[in-house]
Design a protein around this motif. Structure first.
Motif, PDB file in Angstrom:
ATOM      1  N   PRO A 185      42.102  54.826  35.469  1.00 33.25           N
ATOM      2  CA  PRO A 185      42.926  53.557  36.392  1.00 33.25           C
ATOM      3  C   PRO A 185      42.723  52.376  35.247  1.00 33.25           C
ATOM      4  N   VAL A 186      43.754  51.788  35.591  1.00 28.36           N
ATOM      5  CA  VAL A 186      43.960  50.342  34.704  1.00 28.36           C
ATOM      6  C   VAL A 186      44.622  49.579  36.079  1.00 28.36           C
ATOM      7  N   THR A 187      44.153  48.122  36.148  1.00 24.90           N
ATOM      8  CA  THR A 187      44.814  47.363  37.133  1.00 24.90           C
ATOM      9  C   THR A 187      45.454  45.966  36.482  1.00 24.90           C
ATOM     10  N   GLY A 213      34.120  49.425  34.418  1.00 22.81           N
ATOM     11  CA  GLY A 213      33.827  49.808  35.512  1.00 22.81           C
ATOM     12  C   GLY A 213      35.005  49.698  36.469  1.00 22.81           C
ATOM     13  N   THR A 214      36.255  49.877  35.926  1.00 22.32           N
ATOM     14  CA  THR A 214      37.398  49.890  36.807  1.00 22.32           C
ATOM     15  C   THR A 214      37.283  50.768  38.115  1.00 22.32           C
ATOM     16  N   LYS A 215      36.939  51.843  37.901  1.00 19.59           N
ATOM     17  CA  LYS A 215      36.655  52.686  39.133  1.00 19.59           C
ATOM     18  C   LYS A 215      36.244  51.986  40.142  1.00 19.59           C
ATOM     19  N   ASP A 265      39.852  40.176  45.508  1.00 18.63           N
ATOM     20  CA  ASP A 265      39.910  39.396  46.725  1.00 18.63           C
ATOM     21  C   ASP A 265      41.490  39.838  47.527  1.00 18.63           C
ATOM     22  N   ALA A 266      42.357  39.906  46.511  1.00 21.40           N
ATOM     23  CA  ALA A 266      43.630  40.228  46.887  1.00 21.40           C
ATOM     24  C   ALA A 266      44.145  41.905  47.110  1.00 21.40           C
ATOM     25  N   GLY A 267      43.358  42.643  46.214  1.00 18.16           N
ATOM     26  CA  GLY A 267      43.700  43.881  46.241  1.00 18.16           C
ATOM     27  C   GLY A 267      44.457  44.222  45.194  1.00 18.16           C
ATOM     28  N   PRO A 268      44.014  44.999  44.185  1.00 17.55           N
ATOM     29  CA  PRO A 268      44.579  45.446  42.996  1.00 17.55           C
ATOM     30  C   PRO A 268      45.687  46.276  42.897  1.00 17.55           C
ATOM     31  N   ALA A 269      46.552  46.109  42.045  1.00 16.06           N
ATOM     32  CA  ALA A 269      47.774  47.224  42.032  1.00 16.06           C
ATOM     33  C   ALA A 269      47.202  48.163  40.718  1.00 16.06           C
TER      34      ALA A 269
END
Length: 259
Positions: free
Chosen positions: A34-36, A86-88, A21-25
């Motif tokens: 990718p990893v968040t 499913g990080t992408k 909801d906040a938007g991942p880094a």
């Protein structure tokens, strides 16, 4: 055990949704995947829960392995954890991402939980039984229901990776005469087979054991199977492989009940 895994997966899923909801880094690992911050937050929750409840069972977790933390699993049962499969999809605001926790004994997945927090659905398996429930406000809503594979019909339906398709997959589907195939991310493909919505999942591209263990446990408990292209059951705990890294899977085909 399964209740603890379920609660841990749901707690991790709640943390993932907060980041969603906040938007991942987003950062990138050495293999360019990718990893968040959601991956790391979810893994910390699961590792803490497993350490508290099962201190003698080692845990192979994706981000810990990436950091070089690999416990000894020789001759022991162990957990395989993908805190955000499913990080992408997650980064692209798709809803098909999951939390995966699987238990391995004698190289076989014997229990597992797959939770899809954005869908509000959780799957679980142990003792040869697979089940499904809805999740609302961090709790199981409406109770659990048993699920099972269907016998593969004459007009089989396939599921395939949304982001990791291959020419070999296309060729396999053509050889099998399968014209209906849904592309979907994460371990949900195993779960769709387990609840009778699809019949085959050919995977002719790279996966790791933490990607597949929990979903494979659910599929097997539901009456399905996962076989290598040589026809052997997919095994877990693969170390010191001559042609691939530790815990990497070969190509495989997951399927519902064959006739």
């Amino acid at each position: 055990m399964l209740e603890i895994l379920e609660r841990s997966a749901i707690a991790a899923g709640q943390a993932i949704l907060e980041v969603y909801d906040a938007g991942p880094a987003v950062t990138y690992k050495a293999d360019t995947s990718p990893v968040t911050d959601a991956d790391h937050r979810a893994e910390r929750i699961i590792l803490a829960d497993l350490a508290a409840a099962f201190p003698d069972i080692p845990v192979i977790a994706e981000e810990s392995v990436a950091a070089g933390n690999v416990p000894d699993i020789a001759g022991r049962r162990f957990f395989l954890v993908d805190p955000l499969d499913g990080t992408k999809e997650f980064v692209d605001r798709d809803i098909h991402f999951t939390v995966n926790i699987g238990l391995i004994e004698n190289a076989e997945p014997v229990a597992g939980v797959v939770y899809a927090p954005a869908l509000g659905v959780i799957y679980a398996a142990s003792d040869g039984q697979a089940r499904k429930a809805m999740v609302e406000d961090g709790r199981i809503a409406g109770g659990w229901g048993r699920i099972g594979c269907r016998h593969i019909p004459d007009r089989a339906v396939a599921v395939a990776s949304r982001r990791h398709g291959s020419a070999e997959t296309v060729a396999y589907l053509a050889e099998q005469g399968i014209t209906e195939c849904e592309a979907i991310g994460s371990s949900l493909k195993f779960c769709l087979l387990a609840e009778g919505h699809a019949d085959l999942y050919p995977r002719f591209s790279r996966t790791m054991e933490w990607d597949t263990a929990a979903g494979d446990a659910i599929l097997r408990a539901a009456g399905g199977e996962t076989l290598t292209v040589a026809g052997q059951p997919l095994a877990y705990g693969k170390r010191n492989q001559p042609n691939d890294s530790d815990f990497a899977n070969p190509w495989f085909i997951s399927r519902a009940k064959p006739r």
